[in-house]
Structure formats: C-alpha cells, structure tokens
Design a protein around this motif. Structure first.
Motif: not given
Length: 643
Positions: A385-387, A389, A391, A412-414
């Motif tokens: 995933y892109t942090p 942004s 999920c 996760r940081r999303c």
C-alpha cells in the motif's frame, strides 16, 4: 542422508518395533484398517525413497509442498534403485522404525535379472493390502463421469509369489498360491474399508469358472466375510467380464477386492478410465507399516524424456501423500493438499501434457502454495500500500489467510474506505425490516443491494423476518434453543452476561442474545456478502482475527457452523485454547453444528476437544452426508470453575 527437520518439529521418541508375525485376527472383533490411526498429533518422521526415473522429481514436489504447508512430517531420505539385488538393511530398519514410507517408482527388470524390490518390500513388511483410488477429478475431461472406484488387491501371494522353476528345458512352471488366511484377511480389509468409508458395495473379482480351487477358495473367503457386513451389498464378477464392464460402465463399481494379478490389471484399467495413471493415488498397507506410492504401476518411473525436460506429473504422488497424512492422523493437512491439487487441475491453467496441457509443464508447487496454505511472508509484500493514502481493497486476501489459520492484517498508516453517502439514521432494532444499502461499498460483491441478497434464499441470513425464529426452536437433537440454554445455565447457577460468537454470519445469535440482555460480540467474515457490514448496521459489534478480550471474563463462547474440519487442526487447537483463555471459570463453550468426517471426530477432533477437560453438558451427533461419512456435532461444554 536424512533430510534436516523443520525448526518447529520435535525429535520423535523411539518406539519399539513389533515382530513380523501377526496371529490370525478374531473374526468377531472389528479392527480398524486403512484409516487414521490413534495419535496425539506429534510430528512424524517418514522414510522417503525417491526411486528411479521421474521418482526424484515427483518426490521432490512432495517435499516442497509439505514444507510449504508446514505439515508436521519430516523425511529420512534413502537412495534405492531397481537394479539393486536387495533393499539395503538400513532402509528396512528406517521403515520399521518410522512405520510409514513414501516412494517413487522402482524400475523392475523384465525377464531375467534381479527380483522386484517392490515385491521385497511388500513381503518383508507384510504389506498385504494394495489400495488404489480411481476417481474423476473436476475439470479433467474423461469418457465416463461419476467414476469413484477403490481397488483393493491382495499383495503377498497369487501369481506374484515368485515360485517359478524350469521343469525340463523349454518347460517352465509358475505356481499360483492362494491361502485361506490371506484371502480372509484381504476380504475383511475390503469390507472394513467399505464400512468405515460409507461405501455401499463390494465386488469380488475372480476367475473361479476356470481356476475352481484357487479362485474358488478366494470367493469362499469373500462370501464368508460378506455375511458379517449385512449393510454392504456384495457381488462377484469374472475378471474378463470385469474389464469389459470397466471400460463400458465403470460407474457401477464401488469397492473391488481382487487377488494379486487381477488387481494390478483392474487398477491400471480403472486409472486409465478415470483420468490416467499420473493422477491416481495408492498405498500398500499392513498391520504395522504402510508404503505410499503412485496408485497405478503403469509408467510410474516414466521415461528419459520426462526426466530430462522435468515435465513429470506429480499429482498421483501428491494425492498419495495426502493419503499418508490422513493415515498419520493429520486430516486437515490432507484435506488442504487434496483441495489445492484439485483446484489447480480444475482451473486448467497449469497442467502437464498427459492432462491435456498445451505445453508440458511440471505442476508448480508455487501454484499449490497460493491455495489453502498459510505463509507468514513480509506484510509489506503481502499487503502492499501507499502510506497516507487510501488503503487497498485487500479484505479478500486477509480473509483467505485467516481461513488458513493466519492473522495477517498488519498495522498500516492509510485511510480506510467509507461509503460515499451513508445514512446516519440507523435503527436500534436488531431485527430491522431492512438495512440501508448506502452504508455498504458494493464494488466487490456480486449483489449490489440487500434485497438482492435476500433473493438468494433464507440461508443467506439477511431476511431478518425469517431470522427472528433462529435459535428459538427445537427440530433435532443437534439444536439447542436459547430458552433451553438459559434453563441449563440457571439450573447450574451460572450467570450469562457477556459472550462471543465465532463465525456468526450476519450476527443473528448476538441479536437474539441482546434481547435477553446478554452482550455478545460477533466474529465473522464476508464470503462474498457483506456480513461484516451488516453486523454493525444491526447495532452489534463485529470482530475479525483473534479474540481481543481479556482473560477469564466471558460467560459464553459459541462456535458456529463456520468452525469445522476445514480449519487446520493446529489452528483449531489454538482457537479452542483462545476460547478457554477468555472464558471465566464455569463459563460455557458451545460448538454448534461442527462437522467433520465421522472417523476424524472419533480419532482427532473428539480427543482435541477432550484435552480442554470441560464437563459435557450436551454432546449430540448426527449424519450430515452418508456418502462422504460426514457428521454434525453439537456440544455444550462447561469450563471447570477452578484449576
């Protein structure tokens, strides 16, 4: 040299071997033959013989898959080849110690030369029964459908006794030996196998119209044993007519019991009909030992071209190794391996040339790897995933891993996705007339509304007018209505306030218990419909993964229909002990319609549940599927007040 064991495996304790002589069994005593043996789930050492030709290729595939699925077996590898004069003593010692062997084909010289090492194995270990299962595989087209034949062949005498001599030059005499003891033994094995596997018919194959004494004795033994199994239909067929019937109407046969030579011919014929020798599993079983190999002997060492191009088909030996896992009492691993192989064949993307593949290719263990096995890979790779942004929509991947006993969701940081225009007007009624469609992201579902889900049928759990009666009525011994459960708890002086429902679907059990002022949290998964979304829309709490509950605080843990034999045994054991962890003393564990094979319930799951040491308040079983031997279990168990 022995293969290094996996890190999680413990060293097996030494078990003394039994003598090679086994007295004639009491005919009035039922003995379990080729079924899972009693055991405690301890990792097992297995003797591995790669063999000749394609043997090293297909046995290597078995090793890779066993390692990939973390199966609780490890191997002692020995190089044995068909041109040896005899099997080395250290190999025989290994098989006698481990009790189980899996092998590739051993090439047997035609005509003169050394004797067959396969026959040496069978005679020295008294592997009196050869079992070959010939059946249609989904997605593999054959001339005949509904083929499911088990050929059980006497393995130690008959024409294979090896008693040949030259009477005078140009005249050779070969003796066929048939004994009452061996004929009764193989007949009892066949009927016992049919009984334990819910098979309906046993057919004895013979040539007693010509060999009236030898095959006549075999038939006489089969008839005597058949009288002890009145629930199983018994018939007889002459071997030449049998071959004709096999190629014209094979679906009429169920279990076939044969003398040695006929069994070899019949098994290879049935294998060719059902899909080819490359996909048929088999094993040779005795009182104490078992050797598993490709079921049909034709082409089991392949040819030089297959070896050079590495295009051998390992399916037969993979399915034989599943039989081995079941024999070692690891049924969940066996089920997962069989399911993976069948799914790869059904999809048709990866097939060897003998299965109709457009290009010859070895069945990749990576393809099996992606199926029902659990891999603890790097979460950054598993859930890319892109942090900072949105999920990714990877809930399906997470659920598939959870089903394999994994707990894969990383922190996760999303940002989680939400519906575009959700309604804030939500009902407090846990059995509402309907749920708001706008509160669900429907992209990944075939249905795009709750009305669509209702049209699927009452079993979907979204018709709440029908769900009102759930858990309230008694239809069979498997049912435990909630009012009756409260009466049981009241009589025992137990209080019901907090609970957990494992595999709770749309949350109906939690909803019903809420009406009794009992708070129940539901763990659920979607399985193609928005169960996780429906539960909170009813004012209930959904969970996903492990039980995030403090120790010893719950009054009840109910395991619904989703908890069944498809869960790996080790994962199920962790689940049971998680339930024990969160239950208070005197709390209840309710297994509601747990299903498994009947013999697995007796030998595996029953003892697994029994390890908890809970009091049985209710323990009811009933047939689920007679043909497959599946049964339901409903159990209400009470945790000891103190330990």
């Amino acid at each position: 040299m022995a293969r290094r064991a996996l890190p999680i495996l413990k060293q097996l304790s030494h078990r003394p071997t039994l003598g090679s002589f086994h007295p004639k069994p009491d005919p009035n005593t039922r003995s379990v033959t080729y079924m899972p043996r009693p055991g405690d789930g301890t990792p097992r050492c297995v003797t591995l013989i790669p063999g000749d030709g394609i043997g090293p290729l297909v046995t290597n595939a078995v090793e890779q898959v066993m390692e990939a699925m973390h199966a609780p077996v490890f191997f002692e590898r020995y190089d044995v080849h068909g041109d040896m004069s005899r099997i080395p003593p250290e190999v025989m010692d290994s098989i006698r110690k481990n009790k189980v062997c899996i092998k590739g084909g051993l090439k047997t010289p035609v005509g003169g030369g050394v004797s067959s090492l396969n026959m040496q194995l069978r005679k020295e270990l008294d592997l009196y029964a050869s079992l070959v299962n010939c059946f249609n595989l989904p997605g593999l087209p054959t001339r005949h459908e509904n083929v499911d034949i088990v050929v059980i062949r006497e393995n130690t005498e008959g024409e294979y006794a090896g008693l040949e001599h030259e009477v005078v030059p140009g005249v050779v005499e070969s003796l066929k030996v048939i004994t009452k003891f061996c004929s009764e033994r193989i007949a009892k094995y066949a009927f016992e196998y049919a009984y334990l596997n819910n098979r309906k018919k046993v057919t004895a194959v013979h040539k007693a119209n010509i060999m009236k004494l030898a095959d006549g004795l075999f038939l006489e033994s089969c008839r005597e044993v058949a009288t002890k199994y009145p629930s199983i239909k018994y018939n007889e067929i002459i071997v030449d007519n049998c071959c004709m019937q096999l190629v014209s109407k094979p679906e009429q046969f169920d279990v076939m019991v044969t003398p040695n030579l006929y069994g070899n011919l019949v098994a290879n014929t049935a294998a060719g009909i059902a899909g080819g020798t490359g996909v048929m599993p088999g094993g040779n079983v005795g009182a104490d030992h078992a050797v598993f190999e490709q079921g049909a002997s034709a082409g089991n060492v392949g040819n030089e071209k297959l070896w050079e191009q590495k295009t051998a088909n390992p399916v037969a030996l993979l399915l034989s190794s599943a039989m081995m896992l079941r024999h070692l009492q690891f049924p969940s691993f066996a089920d997962r391996l069989e399911t993976a192989v069948k799914r790869v064949i059904s999809e048709g993307k990866y097939r060897t040339k003998d299965l109709g593949g457009r290009r010859p290719r070895f069945l990749s263990h990576q393809e099996l790897k992606a199926r029902p096995f659990c891999f603890f890979s790097d979460p950054a790779t598993e859930f890319a995933y892109t942090p900072f942004s949105l999920c990714p929509a990877d809930a399906d991947v997470a659920e598939s891993l959870i089903l394999r006993g994994c707990h894969p969701l990383p922190r996760r940081r999303c940002f989680s996705r939400t519906p575009q225009k959700p309604t804030s007007s939500l009902s407090h009624d846990v059995f509402p007339p309907s749920l708001p469609d706008q509160n669900v992201i429907w992209d990944k579902y075939a249905c795009k509304s709750f009305n669509c889900l209702n049209r699927r049928g009452l079993s979907s759990g979204f018709d709440f007018s029908h769900e009102l009666s759930s858990f309230m009525t008694y239809k069979s011994e498997l049912d435990l209505p909630i009012p009756q459960f409260f009466q049981i708890a009241k009589a025992a002086g137990a209080v019901l306030r907090l609970g957990l429902d494992v595999g709770g679907g749309t949350g109906t059990f939690a909803a019903r218990m809420k009406l009794y002022n009992v708070t129940v949290v539901t763990t659920t998964m979607n399985f193609g419909s928005p169960n996780n979304e429906a539960v909170p829309l009813r004012g209930l709490v959904p969970l996903q993964q492990r039980f995030p509950v403090f120790d010893g605080v719950l009054d009840l843990v109910r395991c619904g229909h989703a908890v069944n034999r498809w869960i790996p045994v080790t994962a199920l054991e962790f689940l049971l002990y998680d339930a024990d962890r969160v239950l208070r003393g005197g709390g209840y564990l309710w297994l509601d319609h747990f299903f498994s094979k009947g013999v697995d319930l007796e030998k595996v799951f029953g003892p697994l549940i029994g390890k908890l040491g809970y009091r049985r308040v209710k323990w009811a079983t009933a047939s689920k599927n007679e043909k497959n031997g599946e049964v339901y279990l409903t159990a209400l168990l009470q945790k000891p007040v103190s330990r």
